[in-house]
Design an enzyme around this catalytic site. Structure first.
Site, mmCIF file in Angstrom:
data_model
loop_
_atom_site.group_PDB
_atom_site.id
_atom_site.type_symbol
_atom_site.label_atom_id
_atom_site.label_comp_id
_atom_site.label_asym_id
_atom_site.label_seq_id
_atom_site.Cartn_x
_atom_site.Cartn_y
_atom_site.Cartn_z
ATOM 1 N N ASN A 80 0.960 -0.990 0.172
ATOM 2 C CA ASN A 80 0.041 0.043 0.087
ATOM 3 C C ASN A 80 0.780 1.311 -0.114
ATOM 4 O O ASN A 80 0.670 2.020 0.738
ATOM 5 C CB ASN A 80 -0.900 0.108 1.128
ATOM 6 C CG ASN A 80 -2.354 0.840 0.949
ATOM 7 O OD1 ASN A 80 -2.492 1.515 -0.045
ATOM 8 N ND2 ASN A 80 -3.132 0.633 1.910
ATOM 9 N N HIS A 129 -8.321 3.632 8.575
ATOM 10 C CA HIS A 129 -8.958 2.158 8.017
ATOM 11 C C HIS A 129 -10.360 1.840 8.435
ATOM 12 O O HIS A 129 -11.014 1.305 7.316
ATOM 13 C CB HIS A 129 -7.951 1.231 8.575
ATOM 14 C CG HIS A 129 -6.798 0.851 7.622
ATOM 15 N ND1 HIS A 129 -5.524 1.628 7.967
ATOM 16 C CD2 HIS A 129 -6.637 -0.110 6.573
ATOM 17 C CE1 HIS A 129 -4.837 1.030 6.967
ATOM 18 N NE2 HIS A 129 -5.146 0.349 6.012
#
Length: 509
Positions: free
Chosen positions: A347, A378
């Site tokens: 990521n 998140h």
């Protein structure tokens, strides 16, 4: 016939592809997502060939990219896609009203709060624990773009040039974007569904047909001149990335049910399986969860490349690089020999965002602050927070081992190879141990897993971090600045000594 679980069949987006969902036995929202990404890939080729900067204006490119992006969002998420417009419009108003001095703080607070509100509502009101193509996924990318843009405007219009790092100078924005440019950046069809995030300067340079103009340094002028003469084609790279993404999808669909993560907390499995076998199963079960991320991010990268976005100069052998906004490097992830190497290749654009927005700007405990921001971004599942809190401890321990132990293994290639093998195994197990709550989501199952391991990695990492201390980051930065300053001082001292000797010789003569 038993009634189907409505959570597995409900979809807020279009139901046009319901027959495909029934044939493939996949949730409709995931079918919509994959089909929209394939349509975005085809649209990207059309966008590059027929709306090339040499054939049309930036205004047309902005409008088309935005309209297509909003259409794909409405097809996938229905009226929930209006959240994308509302969040973007709200923060644009904050940028205009608050001014460049404080806009970055307010935009970070408002964008992250709005994202968290949507995540909490989705998790605890609608479908707790359901993995689906939910509307908060694109909002996470939009939140990154909004906050990155706000900080880059603040750097370019409110801070002095000498206060910026080299990276901040490249990304600093010197004027406020128009409303069309802003929505095009946030909601373009290439990245609205799966990202990746990118800098505003990179995106605008792509739209205007002048890539890498703001990154053009003296050392790159030769390669930049080559670009101006002949624009490289991304076709080969796009084919490679699309093939890689669908291979990863095939692997995921083939093996994800063979090694379910939930078996790690099964009572019979824990009681009857030797510990070494539990370790091996943990590695295999977490290994089979990664290909779905490889599929989504690699396909998203291919879509951007197909549109002509993502060119990053040339290699030493003259081959064009299309990794400007790539989100992962699969081989580097699977062969990582340290926690840092794994995070640097996983990521990637989110890691860049966390570094630019939090780590580089937080004066105290930047590692802990960065992990906490990452957990908030998140989502609202408790397992996310357990993962990132565990990540803080493991990161500190890994840094201590690297600074204190690694130098002893660099004396020979054999010792270095032994060190790499040991650290690879330790890194993979540490990653799996850390990420289990991220997959299990809930507190109870996550604590049960950690208790079955007797919190061994937590305890061991705390002991390592205490026994092998590392200088705080601000002291390391001071040492680096001191070393940089010593170089010119030594040169100046040498010149002064030379001048003194010359003066003495002149006096003697």
């Amino acid at each position: 016939m038993a009634a189907e679980d409505p959570r597995t069949t409900a979809c807020t987006g279009s139901s046009l592809l319901q027959p495909v969902s029934e044939i493939t036995n996949l949730p409709l929202d995931q079918v919509n997502f994959v089909v929209c990404q394939l349509c975005a890939l085809i649209s990207a080729f059309w966008f590059r060939l027929f709306l090339h900067p040499s054939k049309t204006s930036p205004f047309i490119r902005h409008v088309v990219a935005t309209v297509l992006g909003l259409y794909f969002a409405l097809f996938c998420f229905g009226w929930y896609a209006l959240h994308f417009l509302f969040q973007s419009g709200l923060t644009y108003g904050i940028m205009i009203l608050t001014g460049v001095e404080h806009m970055h703080k307010y935009c970070l607070l408002v964008a992250l709060s709005y994202l968290s509100l949507c995540q909490i509502t989705r998790v605890y009101v609608f479908d707790y624990g359901m993995y689906s193509a939910d509307f908060t996924g694109p909002m996470m990318v939009i939140t990154q773009k909004i906050t990155s843009l706000a900080f880059e405007i603040h750097d370019g219009m409110a801070r002095k040039e000498e206060q910026l790092t080299p990276g901040q100078k490249i990304l600093a924005i010197r004027r406020m974007p128009s409303l069309l440019e802003y929505f095009s950046y946030n909601c373009n069809f290439m990245g609205i569904l799966a990202g990746p995030t990118c800098s505003y300067n990179d995106y605008i340079a792509f739209i205007e047909g002048d890539p890498r103009r703001h990154r053009d340094q003296e050392a790159d002028r030769k390669s930049y001149g080559k670009l101006r003469q002949s624009e490289p084609s991304p076709n080969t790279e796009v084919v490679r990335k699309v093939a890689t993404s669908f291979f990863c999808l095939l692997v995921f669909l083939s093996v994800c049910k063979v090694f379910p993560v939930e078996r790690n907390i099964d009572d019979d499995f824990i009681a009857d399986t030797p510990f070494y076998a539990q370790v091996v199963y943990l590695y295999l079960s977490m290994l089979t969860t990664r290909p779905k991320y490889y599929f989504v991010w690699t396909l998203a990268d291919a879509i951007n490349n197909a549109a002509g976005f993502g060119f990053n100069g040339y290699d030493e052998d003259g081959s064009p690089r299309w990794d400007l906004i790539s989100n992962l490097r699969i081989l580097n992830i699977e062969l990582a020999t340290s926690f840092k190497v794994f995070l640097d290749n996983w990521n990637i654009q989110t890691a860049h965002w966390l570094k630019r927005v939090c780590y580089e700007r937080c004066p105290y405990h930047p590692t802990a602050a960065t992990f906490i921001l990452s957990a908030m971004w998140h989502g609202a599942y408790p397992g996310y927070y357990l993962t990132f809190l565990t990540g803080i401890v493991i990161t500190l321990a890994a840094r201590a081992v690297r600074h204190n132990v690694r130098p002893y293994f660099l004396q020979s290639s054999t010792h270095k190879m032994v060190y790499d093998v040991i650290t690879w195994a330790a890194t993979q197990i540490a990653i799996c141990y850390t990420v289990v709550p991220f997959v299990l989501l809930s507190v109870g199952p996550s604590i049960k897993f950690y208790r079955s391991w007797y919190l061994s990695l937590h305890i061991g990492c705390i002991l390592l971090a205490v026994a092998l201390p590392v200088k705080p980051r601000h002291l390391r930065l001071k040492d680096q600045q001191k070393n940089l300053l010593q170089g010119p001082v030594q040169v100046q001292g040498h010149l002064e000594a030379t001048d003194s000797n010359c003066s003495r010789k002149e006096k003697t003569t």
